[in-house]
Design a protein around this motif. Structure first.
Motif: not given
Ligand code: HEM
Ligand code: FES
Length: 756
Positions: A609-616
């Motif tokens: 929800x903070x827009x810090x998705x994990x870029x695998x």
């Protein structure tokens, strides 16, 4: 001094004497030096090679072509001329019987006579064993003191054996009397005068056994083994001959009697000497099957077995010439730390206790093992329920000097009859617990723990702290390990996330899964501090290899628990690691405070929800040769598997959800499996698992999850087209086609060959 191959004989090897002192008292301890320094040695006093490590002993059992069992029953003390004459007078004609027969005759007969040992057939004998045990306990229950060996353990297995064979009741007393002499004849060291008396009894035993057999022929219907053998004789007269039946009748009694009597005496002694373990069993009888198995491992009744080499061969690093006699010491193998963790601890929760070699292994493995297990379980169940306050009397234990059979000659116990639970509550007599026949089920070996703390860690995440109710240490564990938590009818796996050095507390964090099967919701709703629950394990199927230089740890949601334990360990080792933790939002991410405190500089948080998705892809692309450890939702793990498809050895994941494991018999096909060690062909029907089919023919394969997740039921594959359905093996491992999981994987069509 030199051995037969010209090698020097060490001081310890020269001094080894299996008929004396230390070996009689504790064979595993007496051979500790050998396991450590000289695992194969020549014993000049015995004229045998002695083998003491697990892998070597098992390999010898496995290869019955090179290591023939023909000397297994050779007399330890050669008979005097007079004794030989006496036996002749009785037409004594004991033949080889299964245990000391070579192939192909042995397997032909074993297959022909096996039916009586199947799990369904053994069911018919359970009420008889229960009845006998109760009768014998009734006789002593009000006495307050008894020698358990003399007053019951010696007689019951013999009577059970006679029933198992189908001997008519009226002939049992006579056979009981004579059969004891046979044991002395084969294994003991009778004096010349005793030898003649023993030979008289053995001769009578032989003749009487023949008469009883004739009687059984009149009406060979029913469940007895000999009756079944008589029926088989009609179909296979060349395999099951008259003289073979006669010999088998005697050998069957002997095989089933002393082995089981001694094993039970060893077990009761061991458990009563380890009072806390005894009390655990009294409180929780479901521990009995695994406790029996652990006692067979720790202090079995067959300490060693014999083989002779047919060709020149190797054992370990030793050259062994053809014609050499070997004493393979299973009691020592069972205490080999290369196979059993903490081998000198009596651990009734041990998950590989069934690997012990007390029943031998392979084509000759004890056919009666499930009958023996049944008897030992019933004995222990009756004793712990009716005489939980029984205590061992301090005493000097004596053993009949011999290489192989081991059990105390007497076992004195004492109790206060006024405290017999059945006096206060006669209903306990009816509270009998029966166990499924066969190897112990992993599902039983659960310990009771007290929940000492329940802490809300995040939205829908609680952390439980578990302790032993009596304040005893809990088992050790390593990062990646999990336990099975059992609450109500639910059993769920949770990774440990506390401090592995704290031997008195275990911690797990549990997410309430709204969409799950109900277990986590139930735990959240019902578990409160102070409550006792049950658990199994710890077990580790997600081990951290500490040998690498760099690590990337990736956790999704509640998958943080094993990953945190790994991060703690890597930090303690001073390793280079990065920790990535993703979740929906900070409020849903458990253990956050502690993780930020302990791993701050190494940590990257990815709250969605903070827009810090994990870029695998970016992470894997940039992490070079680091080892990647990950736990989390299936979609995270599958994405990682795809991204590391070119270097699968770098990725280590743990799955917690299986793919579909329920069998649909309309879509499945049946198939055959050849077992090379056991020399059997097993058919697996469309509606059963390979694991189930193996167990039905008496092959013990351990299992745990039975969902293709843990790797416990793995077996070695020799050949065949395996349909792998587990989540344990990587693509590369599947391609090697050298192992498979029996709880879920099958054949794609043709026959499979397994090294079992
Ligand atoms: C064979 C141990 C109880 C019947 C064996 C062997 C061992 C053994 C070590 C030789 C295995 C090998 O060469 O690989 C034990 C122990 C027992 C027990 C420790 C009790 C705790 C029984 C019972 C029966 C039985 C109750 C019932 C009849 C047999 C038979 C064989 C055998 C028929 C020969 C199998 C073959 O060679 O194919 N046992 N035994 N045993 N046992 Fe047992
Ligand atoms: Fe766990 Fe088969 S028992 S993979």
């Amino acid at each position: 001094m030199q051995g037969p191959t010209g090698c020097p004989v060490s001081h310890n090897a020269a001094a080894f004497d299996p008929f004396e002192g230390p070996y009689q008292v504790d064979p595993a301890e007496a051979l500790r030096w050998s396991r450590e320094e000289e695992p194969v040695f020549w014993s000049p006093k015995l004229g045998y090679w002695v083998v003491t490590r697990y892998d070597d002993v098992k390999e010898i059992f496995r290869d019955n072509q090179t290591f023939s069992p023909s000397i297994a029953l050779e007399k330890i003390t050669p008979p005097s001329d007079e004794a030989v004459e006496t036996l002749k007078r009785y037409d004594y004609g004991m033949n080889r019987t299964l245990v000391n027969e070579d192939e192909p005759a042995h397997m032909e007969r074993r297959r022909a006579l096996m039916h009586s040992f199947t799990l369904e057939e053994l069911e018919h004998h359970a009420p008889m064993v229960r009845r006998l045990t109760r009768e014998y306990v009734d006789r002593i229950i009000d006495k307050g003191e008894a020698d358990l060996v003399d007053e019951m353990l010696w007689e019951i297995p013999l009577t059970v054996a006679l029933h198992f064979l189908g001997v008519p009741e009226e002939d049992m007393d006579t056979l009981r009397e004579y059969s004891i002499a046979h044991t002395v004849n084969t294994w003991g060291r009778p004096s010349p005068e005793e030898q003649v008396a023993v030979a008289e009894a053995v001769g009578k035993f032989w003749q009487y056994a023949g008469k009883v057999l004739e009687k059984m022929r009149q009406n060979p219907d029913g469940h007895g083994w000999m009756k079944y053998a008589i029926r088989r004789q009609a179909e296979l007269p060349d395999v099951v001959t008259d003289s073979y039946l006669h010999s088998m009748m005697m050998a069957g009694i002997v095989a089933a009697h002393e082995t089981t009597a001694h094993a039970t005496a060893n077990m009761l002694r061991l458990l009563l000497e380890n009072r806390a373990v005894w009390e655990d069993i009294c409180e929780n009888p479901s521990l009995i099957p695994n406790a029996v198995e652990e006692c067979l491992r720790y202090s079995g009744s067959v300490a060693a077995w014999r083989r002779i080499t047919v060709n020149d061969t190797q054992v370990g690093e030793h050259f062994i010439p053809a014609g050499s006699k070997l004493l393979i010491v299973s009691a020592s193998a069972n205490h080999d730390g290369r196979h059993f963790e903490n081998p000198d601890d009596l651990d009734i929760y041990r998950d590989n206790a069934t690997d012990h070699l007390t029943f031998g292994y392979g084509a000759h493995q004890c056919m009666g093992k499930n009958l023996a297990r049944m008897e030992m379980r019933i004995f222990l169940e009756e004793f712990t329920r009716r005489l939980p306050h029984m205590a061992i009397v301090p005493q000097e234990f004596t053993f009949v000097p011999n290489t192989s059979f081991r059990g105390p000659e007497h076992l004195w116990v004492r109790w206060d009859p006024a405290r017999n639970p059945e006096r206060a509550d006669p209903s306990i007599l009816e509270r009998v617990q029966d166990f499924e026949i066969g190897a112990p089920s992993k599902h039983d070996a659960a310990r009771t723990v007290r929940v000492s703390e329940v802490v809300q860690e995040a939205d829908d995440v609680i952390r439980l702290t578990l302790e032993d109710p009596r304040g005893r240490p809990l088992p050790r564990w390593s990062p990646g390990a999990h336990i099975d938590v059992i609450v109500g009818d639910y059993t769920r796996k949770y990774s440990l996330c506390g401090d592995p050095d704290d031997t008195h507390r275990l911690q797990v964090a549990i997410l309430k899964e709204a969409e799950g099967r109900g277990g986590s919701r139930f735990i959240h709703d019902t578990v409160k501090p102070g409550m006792t629950i049950r658990m199994r394990g710890p077990k580790n199927h997600f081990r951290l290899d500490e040998g690498a230089d760099r690590y990337v740890l990736i956790a999704g949601g509640i998958g943080i628990t094993p990953i945190l334990a790994m991060a703690d360990r890597l930090k303690a080792l001073g390793k280079d690691y990065q920790l990535h933790y993703s979740g929906r939002s900070r409020s849903t991410m458990g253990l956050l405070e502690r993780i930020e405190r302990d791993h701050g500089p190494r940590l990257t948080l990815h709250p969605g929800d903070e827009g810090k998705r994990l870029d695998l892809p970016a992470l894997i692309g940039s992490c070079g040769d680091a080892q990647v450890y990950s736990c989390g939702p299936e979609r995270l793990l599958s994405a990682l598997e795809e991204l590391t498809a070119h270097c699968p050895d770098r990725l280590h994941v743990e799955h917690f959800t299986a793919t579909e494991t329920t069998l649909d018999p309309t879509r499945e096909i049946g198939f055959d499996v050849d077992l090379t060690d056991t020399e059997l062909t097993v058919h697996v029907a469309p509606d059963e698992t390979l694991l189930h089919a193996l167990r039905a023919v008496g092959v013990d394969v351990p299992s745990d999850c039975e969902e293709g997740l843990c790797g416990t039921c793995e077996v070695p594959v020799v050949e065949g087209d395996v349909d792998h359905r587990d989540k344990v093996l990587t693509g590369a491992e599947r391609a090697e086609n050298t192992r498979m999981m029996t709880c879920c994987s099958r054949s794609r069509g043709g026959k499979l060959t397994l090294r079992l």
